[in-house]
Design a protein around this motif. Structure first.
Motif, mmCIF file in Angstrom:
data_model
loop_
_atom_site.group_PDB
_atom_site.id
_atom_site.type_symbol
_atom_site.label_atom_id
_atom_site.label_comp_id
_atom_site.label_asym_id
_atom_site.label_seq_id
_atom_site.Cartn_x
_atom_site.Cartn_y
_atom_site.Cartn_z
ATOM 1 N N THR A 85 4.602 8.138 -4.817
ATOM 2 C CA THR A 85 3.938 7.675 -3.594
ATOM 3 C C THR A 85 3.203 6.357 -3.860
ATOM 4 N N GLU A 86 2.843 5.667 -2.793
ATOM 5 C CA GLU A 86 2.086 4.419 -2.930
ATOM 6 C C GLU A 86 0.725 4.691 -3.579
ATOM 7 N N TYR A 87 0.126 5.826 -3.265
ATOM 8 C CA TYR A 87 -1.158 6.200 -3.865
ATOM 9 C C TYR A 87 -1.004 6.405 -5.377
ATOM 10 N N GLU A 88 0.076 7.084 -5.778
ATOM 11 C CA GLU A 88 0.343 7.276 -7.207
ATOM 12 C C GLU A 88 0.601 5.942 -7.899
ATOM 13 N N ASP A 131 -0.273 1.689 3.223
ATOM 14 C CA ASP A 131 0.374 3.000 3.253
ATOM 15 C C ASP A 131 -0.527 4.026 3.952
ATOM 16 N N LYS A 132 0.089 4.933 4.709
ATOM 17 C CA LYS A 132 -0.655 5.914 5.513
ATOM 18 C C LYS A 132 -1.601 6.766 4.659
ATOM 19 N N GLU A 133 -1.116 7.288 3.541
ATOM 20 C CA GLU A 133 -1.962 8.130 2.680
ATOM 21 C C GLU A 133 -3.147 7.335 2.136
ATOM 22 N N ILE A 134 -2.886 6.125 1.671
ATOM 23 C CA ILE A 134 -3.954 5.278 1.139
ATOM 24 C C ILE A 134 -4.986 4.984 2.227
ATOM 25 N N CYS A 135 -4.516 4.687 3.426
ATOM 26 C CA CYS A 135 -5.435 4.404 4.533
ATOM 27 C C CYS A 135 -6.277 5.622 4.902
ATOM 28 N N GLN A 136 -5.691 6.815 4.819
ATOM 29 C CA GLN A 136 -6.442 8.035 5.125
ATOM 30 C C GLN A 136 -7.547 8.284 4.101
ATOM 31 N N VAL A 137 -7.231 8.098 2.811
ATOM 32 C CA VAL A 137 -8.240 8.292 1.763
ATOM 33 C C VAL A 137 -9.347 7.250 1.926
#
Length: 183
Positions: A2-5, A17-23
């Motif tokens: 993932t982009e976060y990883e 990235d959606k996950e990064i933006c949520q965190v």
């Protein structure tokens, strides 16, 4: 991966990235609550919700800013004074019995020296480690990939670009060893 990883492992990543933006959004919500709360017990509970870990008897004073929060690990009996900013795209590990003075900035993120890459806001992150019993003076900047050795002191207004040996005092821009400490 993932982009976060990718971000946590030091690779170029998509900051949108959606996950990064949520965190990041969760961290903004919690730091806003921390910075507008007058109750120190509530602040410490919010810090537990925000950070990856905060040890016993560790304390954060407002205002406090970070980008993600959950990539910050703080040991026991450590104190982070007001105005600290942590860009924690990679892990930022703060040991036990660490004192961090006001307005300290920890930057795990950086950008390319190539202007074309910067146009796309390419970012890469490397961890920061502050070992046990360290004292960081006010207005210090610690850049990505740096380890501050145990029992060391970083003089106020220093910029740390390279590892600091254990049991030393460093200072200046860029920070250099001023003296060794007798432990």
């Amino acid at each position: 991966m993932t982009e976060y990883e990718k971000m946590k492992q030091g690779y170029d990543f998509d900051a949108g990235d959606k996950e990064i933006c949520q965190v990041r959004a969760n961290a903004l919500t919690l730091t806003t609550k921390i910075n507008h709360c007058g109750d120190s017990e509530v602040v410490q509970q919010l810090a537990k919700d925000l950070l990856g870990q905060i040890g016993n008897n560790s304390f954060i004073t407002a205002p406090f800013k970070c980008e993600f929060g959950k990539n910050i690990i703080i040991g026991s009996n450590s104190f982070i004074n007001m105005g600290c900013t942590i860009l924690d795209g990679a892990e930022v590990r703060i040991g036990d019995n660490v004192l961090i003075a006001p307005s300290v900035q920890l930057y795990s993120a950086s950008h390319s020296l190539d202007y074309k890459a910067r146009r796309g806001w390419k970012t890469f992150c490397k961890p920061i480690v502050i070992e046990d019993d360290v004292w960081i003076g006010g207005n210090v900047v610690i850049n990505q990939g740096v380890t501050i050795g145990a029992r060391s002191v970083v003089a106020a207004s220093s910029v740390v670009n390279q590892d600091v040996p254990a049991d030393t005092v460093v200072g200046g821009v860029p920070a250099k060893v001023i003296k060794k400490l007798n432990q």
